[in-house]
Write an enzyme that holds these catalytic residues in place. Structure first.
Site, PDB file in Angstrom:
ATOM      1  N   LYS A  21       0.802  -1.228   0.000  1.00  0.00           N
ATOM      2  CA  LYS A  21       0.000   0.000   0.000  1.00  0.00           C
ATOM      3  C   LYS A  21       0.833   1.276   0.000  1.00  0.00           C
ATOM      4  CE  LYS A  21      -4.361  -1.596   1.852  1.00  0.00           C
ATOM      5  NZ  LYS A  21      -5.444  -1.338   2.800  1.00  0.00           N
TER       6      LYS A  21
ATOM      7  N   ASP B 182     -10.705   2.751   1.367  1.00  0.00           N
ATOM      8  CA  ASP B 182     -11.129   2.150   2.647  1.00  0.00           C
ATOM      9  C   ASP B 182     -11.924   3.149   3.490  1.00  0.00           C
ATOM     10  OD1 ASP B 182      -9.980  -0.422   2.349  1.00  0.00           O
ATOM     11  OD2 ASP B 182      -8.019   0.350   2.909  1.00  0.00           O
TER      12      ASP B 182
HETATM   13  P1  NDP Z   1      -2.208  -2.742  10.531  1.00  0.00           P
HETATM   14  O1  NDP Z   1      -1.220  -3.795  10.893  1.00  0.00           O
HETATM   15  O2  NDP Z   1      -1.861  -1.718   9.539  1.00  0.00           O
HETATM   16  O3  NDP Z   1      -2.675  -1.976  11.864  1.00  0.00           O
HETATM   17  C1  NDP Z   1      -3.010  -2.664  13.039  1.00  0.00           C
HETATM   18  C2  NDP Z   1      -3.349  -1.651  14.125  1.00  0.00           C
HETATM   19  O4  NDP Z   1      -3.761  -2.388  15.287  1.00  0.00           O
HETATM   20  C3  NDP Z   1      -2.170  -0.776  14.542  1.00  0.00           C
HETATM   21  O5  NDP Z   1      -2.609   0.500  14.877  1.00  0.00           O
HETATM   22  C4  NDP Z   1      -1.675  -1.513  15.793  1.00  0.00           C
HETATM   23  O6  NDP Z   1      -1.024  -0.683  16.717  1.00  0.00           O
HETATM   24  C5  NDP Z   1      -2.985  -1.943  16.397  1.00  0.00           C
HETATM   25  N1  NDP Z   1      -2.800  -3.003  17.366  1.00  0.00           N
HETATM   26  C6  NDP Z   1      -2.439  -4.290  17.127  1.00  0.00           C
HETATM   27  N2  NDP Z   1      -2.370  -4.957  18.291  1.00  0.00           N
HETATM   28  C7  NDP Z   1      -2.699  -4.075  19.277  1.00  0.00           C
HETATM   29  C8  NDP Z   1      -2.826  -4.163  20.689  1.00  0.00           C
HETATM   30  N3  NDP Z   1      -2.624  -5.311  21.327  1.00  0.00           N
HETATM   31  N4  NDP Z   1      -3.181  -3.057  21.376  1.00  0.00           N
HETATM   32  C9  NDP Z   1      -3.416  -1.896  20.734  1.00  0.00           C
HETATM   33  N5  NDP Z   1      -3.326  -1.749  19.392  1.00  0.00           N
HETATM   34  C10 NDP Z   1      -2.967  -2.824  18.680  1.00  0.00           C
HETATM   35  O7  NDP Z   1      -3.527  -3.549  10.082  1.00  0.00           O
HETATM   36  P2  NDP Z   1      -4.773  -3.030   9.224  1.00  0.00           P
HETATM   37  O8  NDP Z   1      -5.079  -1.650   9.570  1.00  0.00           O
HETATM   38  O9  NDP Z   1      -4.563  -3.371   7.817  1.00  0.00           O
HETATM   39  O10 NDP Z   1      -5.920  -3.999   9.774  1.00  0.00           O
HETATM   40  C11 NDP Z   1      -6.453  -3.840  11.076  1.00  0.00           C
HETATM   41  C12 NDP Z   1      -7.776  -4.584  11.140  1.00  0.00           C
HETATM   42  O11 NDP Z   1      -8.695  -3.987  10.222  1.00  0.00           O
HETATM   43  C13 NDP Z   1      -7.673  -6.052  10.736  1.00  0.00           C
HETATM   44  O12 NDP Z   1      -8.505  -6.800  11.587  1.00  0.00           O
HETATM   45  C14 NDP Z   1      -8.226  -6.080   9.327  1.00  0.00           C
HETATM   46  O13 NDP Z   1      -8.854  -7.296   9.011  1.00  0.00           O
HETATM   47  C15 NDP Z   1      -9.261  -4.971   9.386  1.00  0.00           C
HETATM   48  N6  NDP Z   1      -9.494  -4.323   8.108  1.00  0.00           N
HETATM   49  C16 NDP Z   1     -10.788  -4.147   7.734  1.00  0.00           C
HETATM   50  C17 NDP Z   1     -11.081  -3.528   6.546  1.00  0.00           C
HETATM   51  C18 NDP Z   1     -12.512  -3.383   6.150  1.00  0.00           C
HETATM   52  O14 NDP Z   1     -12.766  -2.992   5.011  1.00  0.00           O
HETATM   53  N7  NDP Z   1     -13.442  -3.655   7.020  1.00  0.00           N
HETATM   54  C19 NDP Z   1     -10.035  -3.003   5.673  1.00  0.00           C
HETATM   55  C20 NDP Z   1      -8.692  -3.214   6.181  1.00  0.00           C
HETATM   56  C21 NDP Z   1      -8.456  -3.852   7.366  1.00  0.00           C
HETATM   57  P3  NDP Z   1       0.590  -0.636  16.796  1.00  0.00           P
HETATM   58  O15 NDP Z   1       0.976   0.652  16.227  1.00  0.00           O
HETATM   59  O16 NDP Z   1       0.851  -0.708  18.243  1.00  0.00           O
HETATM   60  O17 NDP Z   1       1.130  -1.835  16.066  1.00  0.00           O
END
Ligand code: NDP
Length: 289
Positions: free
Chosen positions: A73, A109
């Site tokens: 991306k 998105d």
């Molecule tokens: P990324 O890896 O880009 O981001 C993940 C986020 O979750 C980061 O901000 C990360 O924070 C946070 N995170 C992970 N673990 C924890 C924790 N234990 N405590 C606090 N924060 C946490 O993933 P995506 O954004 O691509 O995807 C995230 C979710 O969104 C997934 O479940 C995916 O399936 C869903 N999604 C849904 C879409 C839709 O159209 N509905 C589109 C894209 C994604 P940190 O900075 O600390 O790592």
């Protein structure tokens, strides 16, 4: 669909790794079939390092456009000629439109999120939002919500690698939009409580609660919920996360991320074909409860 492929059929596709699980090929091919549009949508497993080669090939093949999922991306933005306002602010894109070799990058998105919220009958324009997370999905939501007229957004993330990028995005949004964006880390529960108390919508933009870790919720203190709070989870697997179950039990209206997924696809489809995706058909076939 394959029976109708001819020498004229245009190419649409998904790039990323992994891609085999994606619903996008089914969704877009079904929509093209329904509207009699002569495109085929394929998924190509391409690691980040090979994105420049993939883009050259797709230009050579005169592909009409493509979606990009992780890990492509960010690099895709550097390979595009033009960036939409949202992609320029986030440095990420999920859609490319190819106009005779000129590539424009878009982020749909956030558009999908705004449309999904609207479809729930919830109006967040001019209201406040609390957003948890700063990854791909969360930043797309943040930027589109600010561009579309959400009044104030409090974003929470762990103070890690994503945090600096989040602060930069917030700064741009505060300069360029009427939205006030404040960035916090999670460590002060009182700040989180106050933000949620002032918000019409709470959005989980993190992967916390996603399968297989379905017993987890990003909000442990369920006293933060109140009946007039709309709780949106970007996660669509499971369909009802622990966060949504807890929020529903507290009387909140809730939504999972399924229609966000649908409407980001519909927005890409419109950019490539100029046509509205037949969303009722796609919902019935791929997004039914
Ligand atoms: P990324 O890896 O880009 O981001 C993940 C986020 O979750 C980061 O901000 C990360 O924070 C946070 N995170 C992970 N673990 C924890 C924790 N234990 N405590 C606090 N924060 C946490 O993933 P995506 O954004 O691509 O995807 C995230 C979710 O969104 C997934 O479940 C995916 O399936 C869903 N999604 C849904 C879409 C839709 O159209 N509905 C589109 C894209 C994604 P940190 O900075 O600390 O790592």
């Amino acid at each position: 669909m394959t029976q109708s492929i001819t020498g004229h059929t245009g190419l649409l596709c998904l790039l990323g790794s992994p891609v085999a699980h994606s619903i996008s090929p089914a969704m877009h091919n079904e929509a093209c079939d329904a509207l009699g549009l002569d495109y085929a949508y394929l998924a190509f497993d391409v690691p980040e390092v090979d994105m420049p080669k993939a883009v050259e090939a797709l230009k050579l093949f005169k592909a009409r456009g493509w979606n990009i999922t992780m890990p492509g991306k960010n690099i895709m933005c550097t390979l595009a000629d033009n960036l939409s306002p949202a992609s320029e602010i986030t440095g990420a894109c999920n859609t490319i439109v190819n106009e005779d070799g000129v590539l424009t990058a878009y982020t749909t998105d956030g558009i999908g999120f705004m449309k999904a919220v609207e479809e729930c009958g919830v109006n967040i324009i001019g209201k406040n939002m609390t957003l948890l997370g700063a990854g791909g999905a969360a930043t797309a939501i943040l930027v589109q919500a600010a561009l579309d007229g959400v009044k104030e957004i409090d974003v929470f993330n762990i103070r890690d690698d994503f945090f600096g990028r989040l602060e930069e995005i917030a700064e741009k949004l505060n300069e360029r939009t009427n939205c006030t964006v404040r960035v916090h880390d999670y460590f002060d529960p009182e700040v989180l409580r106050k933000a949620i108390a002032n918000s019409a919508i709470l959005v989980n933009g993190t992967s916390v609660g996603m399968a297989p870790n379905t017993d987890r919720s990003i909000i442990q203190d369920t006293s933060l919920f109140r009946p007039d709070l709309f709780v949106f989870d970007v996660i669509y697997n499971p369909k009802e996360t622990k966060l949504l179950k807890d929020a529903k039990a507290a009387g909140c209206k809730t939504s999972n991320g399924m229609y966000m997924l649908l409407y980001q696809g519909a927005a890409s489809f419109k950019l490539w074909t100029g046509h509205d995706m037949p969303v009722d058909l796609i919902k019935e076939k791929y997004f039914s409860a």
